[in-house]
Design an enzyme around this catalytic site. Sequence first.
Site, PDB file in Angstrom:
ATOM      1  N   ASP A 197      -4.537   2.173  -2.553  1.00  0.00           N
ATOM      2  CA  ASP A 197      -4.242   1.325  -2.385  1.00  0.00           C
ATOM      3  C   ASP A 197      -3.625   0.361  -3.399  1.00  0.00           C
ATOM      4  O   ASP A 197      -5.100  -0.468  -4.105  1.00  0.00           O
ATOM      5  CB  ASP A 197      -4.911   0.636  -0.931  1.00  0.00           C
ATOM      6  CG  ASP A 197      -4.185  -0.727  -0.818  1.00  0.00           C
ATOM      7  OD1 ASP A 197      -3.842  -1.965  -1.085  1.00  0.00           O
ATOM      8  OD2 ASP A 197      -4.801  -1.193   0.417  1.00  0.00           O
ATOM      9  N   SER A 224      -4.861  -5.736   6.528  1.00  0.00           N
ATOM     10  CA  SER A 224      -4.824  -6.860   5.740  1.00  0.00           C
ATOM     11  C   SER A 224      -5.716  -8.514   5.674  1.00  0.00           C
ATOM     12  O   SER A 224      -6.538  -8.753   6.098  1.00  0.00           O
ATOM     13  CB  SER A 224      -3.619  -6.678   4.547  1.00  0.00           C
ATOM     14  OG  SER A 224      -3.437  -7.384   4.337  1.00  0.00           O
ATOM     15  N   HIS A 241      -1.222   0.915   1.105  1.00  0.00           N
ATOM     16  CA  HIS A 241      -1.582  -0.170   1.361  1.00  0.00           C
ATOM     17  C   HIS A 241      -0.470  -0.101   2.893  1.00  0.00           C
ATOM     18  O   HIS A 241      -0.707  -1.750   3.778  1.00  0.00           O
ATOM     19  CB  HIS A 241      -1.371  -1.916   1.080  1.00  0.00           C
ATOM     20  CG  HIS A 241      -2.365  -2.800   1.128  1.00  0.00           C
ATOM     21  ND1 HIS A 241      -3.032  -3.126   2.023  1.00  0.00           N
ATOM     22  CD2 HIS A 241      -1.580  -4.081   2.367  1.00  0.00           C
ATOM     23  CE1 HIS A 241      -3.524  -4.375   2.012  1.00  0.00           C
ATOM     24  NE2 HIS A 241      -2.376  -5.283   2.381  1.00  0.00           N
TER      25      HIS A 241
END
Lengths: 300, 300
Positions: B242, B158, B277
């Site tokens: 995600d 991320s 995620h």
Amino acid sequence: MGLTVKATIASFGGKLFKLSHPSSSTGTEMAVNLYLPPQALKSSQTKKVPVLIYLSGLTCSPENCSEKGFFQHGASKRGLAVVYPDTSPRGLNLPGEKDSWDFGEGAGFYVDATREPFSKGYKMDTYITQELPQVLFGQDSEFGKYLDAERVSITGHSMGGHGALSLYLKNPGLYKSASAFAPIANPCECAWGKKAFGGYLGEDDKAKEEEWKKHDATELIRGEKWRGNKDARVLVDVGTGDNFYKQGQLLPENFEKAAKEAGVEGVTVRYQEDYDHSYYFMASFSDDHIDHAAKYLGLL
Amino acid sequence: MGLTVKATIASFGGKLFKLSHPSSSTGTEMAVNLYLPPQALKSSQTKKVPVLIYLSGLTCSPENCSEKGFFQHGASKRGLAVVYPDTSPRGLNLPGEKDSWDFGEGAGFYVDATREPFSKGYKMDTYITQELPQVLFGQDSEFGKYLDAERVSITGHSMGGHGALSLYLKNPGLYKSASAFAPIANPCECAWGKKAFGGYLGEDDKAKEEEWKKHDATELIRGEKWRGNKDARVLVDVGTGDNFYKQGQLLPENFEKAAKEAGVEGVTVRYQEDYDHSYYFMASFSDDHIDHAAKYLGLL
């Protein structure tokens, strides 16, 4: 049965389902996680997959091991489902239920309490061995078509290691094999066990003599159901750097000795150098415990 | 250098060290975890092991991925060390530092802030690329004898995926390869990136034009350092389930398109069906990212 699916999460090619359901054993809504390996979800699937029940340790919920135990890695490879139940009822608001981290909420010890007030709801033996399989594997379960109720093994960590060993030994034939990480292997003889068994089963001498021993893995393995058994199918791992082991809370030597003296074969206790009591320890050996179960579940 | 060892934990045959050290880049004590694989700890060890730096995402500390990413599994198998730095300085008590979860503490974005008040201490680019290697690999480090400072790769998740890609692309030759899980691949064009770059680098048009682009992986891959490169050594995984991807925070397509239009080869972007995620996603593919690094670190 009323299974509620709270989340579905992709993991190692399979799916982790975060579930809950109303429980008649505990009188509460119980959380449980279920991992289905990719083999169960193939559209060409014709055979149900076997199941490994994982019992958590003190203070834990179904989340901890789902995130940190690494069981999905091995389960995905071998093609078995993993069930992560909770460690007690939650929200009963019984007196004394939340006073300590090693008794009451998060610490059900996988026994059916007979002592007030915990006899109301703390029925974790019945919940794990009878109700939960019905809820997950039964005809009304949306997951029943994936799960082979006839091929189930059990494992666990610490308090859950005690749970896995004791439920396996109390119910010959119910599970195909058992394993444990850092189990509380002789609860009658350690502080955690004495507190839990006293609170759930009674503290008078009669309770200690008659009831406590029925739930103690070390007492069970030398009892009449197992004495002389040549194929016990038990794997135990303990870290030599585990502070609770050093403090005498686990006592795996007592379990090992009792099995040996009773002529029980097929009990392997391994001492892993430097490993502690944490999920780092379990993650390092979870593939081995998956393989131990897989062998007796017909996958290896 | 003053490395403090706070804990040593056995993990997958190696050791995880929880460390901290005073940092001249940030002006704070910085936490960092280091995993040494069993290959580094063998008494017969004669060769140093290569290193993979893992950069965490928003809100994370060195603990999260150490516990839930399962990089130790693959690192143990291939014989590489893993470094888990923190995501920002902590405890500077700057105005606005703790007002939101996606900016300030836990959200340093791996850039050197130029804007007040964050220019005081938010120097995560310098910290990761210059100071931390010196602290860990240098002559004064007790770990220097285990770690090969010449063979280092970088990965991240991320915000840390952005960090891995951007630090790799800014510094050709510093790392042997890069990979990323769900990276914020084009921060100039998403809400997280605009907030962070605005706060750390300035919000006027000149800053946006001249500074922001120097730190944006999508701008960097089409820039002069990489245009026409035939061996970019970049692996990216993104889950199609995600929510941040769906919300346009990640924009991996922009990165992929920029690489293609600039004639850059060796950039692989994979879209993993249904994955989210979370660390469940990373754990499922961390072995692949270890292998990607291992290939360019001379281990495969």
